[in-house]
Design a protein around this motif. Structure first.
Motif, PDB file in Angstrom:
ATOM      1  N   ALA A 133       8.208  -1.695  -4.797  1.00 22.70           N
ATOM      2  CA  ALA A 133       6.789  -1.343  -4.754  1.00 22.70           C
ATOM      3  C   ALA A 133       6.101  -1.970  -3.542  1.00 22.70           C
ATOM      4  CB  ALA A 133       6.099  -1.799  -6.035  1.00 22.70           C
TER       5      ALA A 133
ATOM      6  N   HIS B 253       9.043   4.664   2.773  1.00 19.35           N
ATOM      7  CA  HIS B 253       7.925   5.595   2.587  1.00 19.35           C
ATOM      8  C   HIS B 253       8.420   6.948   2.051  1.00 19.35           C
ATOM      9  CE1 HIS B 253       3.913   7.146   3.071  1.00 19.35           C
ATOM     10  NE2 HIS B 253       4.360   8.139   3.810  1.00 19.35           N
TER      11      HIS B 253
ATOM     12  N   ARG C  10       9.652   6.181  -1.663  1.00 22.48           N
ATOM     13  CA  ARG C  10       8.578   5.785  -2.578  1.00 22.48           C
ATOM     14  C   ARG C  10       7.251   5.794  -1.813  1.00 22.48           C
ATOM     15  NH1 ARG C  10       8.731   0.890  -6.956  1.00 22.48           N
ATOM     16  NH2 ARG C  10       6.676   1.321  -7.807  1.00 22.48           N
ATOM     17  N   PRO C  11       6.564   6.930  -1.778  1.00 20.46           N
ATOM     18  CA  PRO C  11       5.336   7.048  -0.988  1.00 20.46           C
ATOM     19  C   PRO C  11       4.223   6.073  -1.396  1.00 20.46           C
ATOM     20  CG  PRO C  11       6.125   9.211  -1.636  1.00 20.46           C
ATOM     21  CD  PRO C  11       6.965   8.207  -2.368  1.00 20.46           C
ATOM     22  N   ASP C  12       4.232   5.593  -2.647  1.00 22.24           N
ATOM     23  CA  ASP C  12       3.185   4.669  -3.086  1.00 22.24           C
ATOM     24  C   ASP C  12       3.494   3.219  -2.731  1.00 22.24           C
ATOM     25  OD1 ASP C  12       5.327   4.595  -4.938  1.00 22.24           O
ATOM     26  OD2 ASP C  12       4.005   3.743  -6.466  1.00 22.24           O
TER      27      ASP C  12
ATOM     28  N   ARG D 266       3.802  -0.248  -0.784  1.00 25.35           N
ATOM     29  CA  ARG D 266       2.954  -0.913   0.205  1.00 25.35           C
ATOM     30  C   ARG D 266       3.840  -1.800   1.063  1.00 25.35           C
ATOM     31  NH1 ARG D 266      -2.181  -0.239  -0.007  1.00 25.35           N
ATOM     32  NH2 ARG D 266      -2.651  -2.235   0.957  1.00 25.35           N
TER      33      ARG D 266
ATOM     34  N   THR E  64       1.389  -0.280   5.642  1.00 23.49           N
ATOM     35  CA  THR E  64      -0.026  -0.423   5.329  1.00 23.49           C
ATOM     36  C   THR E  64      -0.703  -1.466   6.200  1.00 23.49           C
ATOM     37  OG1 THR E  64       0.509  -1.973   3.562  1.00 23.49           O
ATOM     38  CG2 THR E  64       0.210   0.327   2.942  1.00 23.49           C
TER      39      THR E  64
ATOM     40  N   THR F  76      -6.736  -3.067  -0.478  1.00 28.93           N
ATOM     41  CA  THR F  76      -6.961  -1.642  -0.743  1.00 28.93           C
ATOM     42  C   THR F  76      -8.289  -1.224  -0.139  1.00 28.93           C
ATOM     43  OG1 THR F  76      -8.024  -2.138  -2.849  1.00 28.93           O
ATOM     44  CG2 THR F  76      -5.652  -1.655  -2.902  1.00 28.93           C
TER      45      THR F  76
END
Length: 184
Positions: A58, A79, A82-84, A86, A108, A127
């Motif tokens: 993650a 990426h 797992r596009p989500d 960070r 990110t 975020t």
């Protein structure tokens, strides 16, 4: 890497750490574990890509320059898997072009070494559109200049004349700089 803080990481605290500096990455792993992450340490692009393929994390902290390639390959693979996720790119040789490339590939954030665990956690958990606060102890301009000269010197196989030519410096000026200790 002091001042441990337990953080809210959500349901998946998995963290991929990729750095070929074994001492640094192991210290960072312990510090991140104390902050609630479940770190997996790899020291090469090949090992990191295998880890991304088997269990994409993650969160990820990926060194830009590794002995067997570029950390940007790992960022891109993470990426895609797992596009989500960070991911932040961590490097001792910051450059605008590589920062842009890292973000385009899915990172990110982009941090320069030395970054402590608190700076890394802030970057991983940041975020929205607001920027994270500036680092407590950023590198001095003299130190950044010295690091850049050292990097080019190593890339030129420690050839002073070639390094001076590439940096557009006089050879004797470069020799004086190289003879001095690194600035703090």
């Amino acid at each position: 890497m002091s001042e441990e803080k337990q953080t809210d990481l959500g349901p998946d605290p998995s963290l991929l750490l990729v750095d070929d500096d074994a001492i640094f990455v192991n210290r960072l792993s312990r510090a991140m574990e104390k902050r609630g992450f479940r770190p997996v340490v790899t020291t090469s692009v090949a090992d990191a890509l295998a880890e991304v393929k088997s269990a994409p994390a993650a969160y990820a902290v990926i060194d830009l320059r590794l002995e067997d390639g570029s950390g940007l390959d790992v960022v891109e693979a993470l990426h895609e898997a797992r596009p989500d996720a960070r991911a932040i790119v961590l490097t001792g040789y910051g450059a605008i072009a590589t920062a842009v490339a890292a973000v385009k590939m899915g990172a990110t954030d982009y941090l320069s070494k030395p970054a402590d665990a608190n700076d890394i956690v802030l970057a991983l958990l940041q975020t929205g559109e607001t920027l994270p606060p500036p680092p407590e102890n950023p590198m001095s301009a003299d130190r950044i200049k010295w690091e850049h000269i050292q990097r080019v010197y190593e890339q030129c196989d420690r050839n002073v004349s070639e390094t001076a030519r590439r940096l557009h410096m006089h050879r004797r000026t470069l020799q004086r700089i190289l003879a001095k200790r690194s600035p703090k």
